[in-house]
Design an enzyme around this catalytic site. Structure first.
Site, short mmCIF file in Angstrom:
data_model
loop_
_atom_site.label_atom_id
_atom_site.label_comp_id
_atom_site.label_asym_id
_atom_site.label_seq_id
_atom_site.Cartn_x
_atom_site.Cartn_y
_atom_site.Cartn_z
N SER A 32 0.36 -1.31 0.01
CA SER A 32 0.00 0.08 0.12
C SER A 32 0.94 1.24 -0.16
CB SER A 32 -0.71 -0.03 1.08
OG SER A 32 -0.58 -0.08 1.91
N GLY A 50 -2.11 -4.13 1.27
CA GLY A 50 -1.83 -5.30 1.91
C GLY A 50 -1.38 -6.51 1.69
N ASN A 96 4.00 -5.68 5.70
CA ASN A 96 2.55 -6.08 5.96
C ASN A 96 2.71 -7.11 7.03
OD1 ASN A 96 0.89 -4.18 5.23
ND2 ASN A 96 1.09 -4.85 3.38
N ASP A 102 -4.47 7.21 9.94
CA ASP A 102 -4.04 5.45 10.71
C ASP A 102 -2.62 5.81 11.47
OD1 ASP A 102 -2.26 5.44 8.30
OD2 ASP A 102 -3.61 4.04 7.51
N HIS A 139 -0.25 5.29 7.16
CA HIS A 139 0.32 6.03 5.12
C HIS A 139 0.83 7.15 4.83
CE1 HIS A 139 -1.92 1.84 5.62
NE2 HIS A 139 -0.62 1.68 4.66
#
Length: 221
Positions: free
Chosen positions: A47, A84, A115, A196, A199
């Site tokens: 991502s 992801g 991840n 979040d 990012h």
């Protein structure tokens, strides 16, 4: 006589039509080498590469392409980021991503592993997958930049040491360039991160791009 003139007229129009097509084909053929001359950079990641939460023109590949062109490097940066993705998922799709490009890239930037870390996967698994990815790129003689990642503090020192050591070790093993930490200058700065906290914002992407740009330019030379 009238019938003959009509036939001549039709023939002339037909020739004229074919002439226009020939000129168009020649023009397209002349334009093809210019497009082919662009350097092709494959941005292969998760991502952070894909541009999660951002517009298409705000993603890392888009910003990097713009920065390269602004600096006089005619390049196209292909966004092969999938939100992801773990290293295992990246390893599984690498082959068809390369086939889909239509030509061998001049450079690959591998940004994977975050991840794996967030899921607490064993560093040995991450190492094995990245090793396979870099081995395949090396087999295809594609110059590569390995973008490193850091572990979250809550995972402990032992995990952090094992995880963070993967990137420099594999870069050295496969003769790839190492960019130690993809989020350098952005991680931990709330003003440069989305809600979040993981990012980057568009401004954060610009900082990432500016920091990695010298490494990319050096690799393309």
């Amino acid at each position: 006589m009238t019938e003959r003139r009509t036939l001549y007229g039709r023939a002339a129009r037909l020739c004229h039509g074919w002439l226009r097509i020939a000129v168009l084909l020649l023009a397209l053929a002349g334009a093809a080498p210019a497009a082919a001359a662009d350097r092709l950079v494959l941005a292969f990641g998760d991502s952070l590469t894909a541009g999660y939460g951002l517009g298409p023109t705000q993603s890392f590949p888009a910003r990097l392409e713009g920065a390269l062109r602004k600096g006089g490097v005619a390049a196209r940066v292909h966004n092969a980021g999938v939100s992801g993705d773990t290293t295992a998922a990246g390893r599984a799709r690498l082959g068809w991503v390369l086939r889909g490009l239509g030509r061998k890239p001049d450079l690959a930037i591998v940004e994977l592993g975050a991840n794996d870390m967030l899921r607490g996967l064993k560093p040995a698994e991450t190492r094995a997958n990245l090793d396979a990815i870099l081995a395949e790129l090396k087999r295809r003689r594609i110059p590569t930049i390995v973008a490193g990642m850091r572990a979250a503090p809550n995972l402990g020192r032992a995990y952090a040491a094992a995880f963070e050591g993967i990137f420099p070790a594999l870069a050295a093993k496969h003769g790839a360039r190492l960019y130690p930490f993809f989020l350098e200058g952005v991680a931990g700065n709330r003003s440069l991160l989305l809600a979040d906290g993981m990012h980057p914002t568009a401004r954060g992407v610009d900082i990432i791009t500016a920091r990695i740009l010298p490494t990319v330019r050096a690799a393309l030379r």
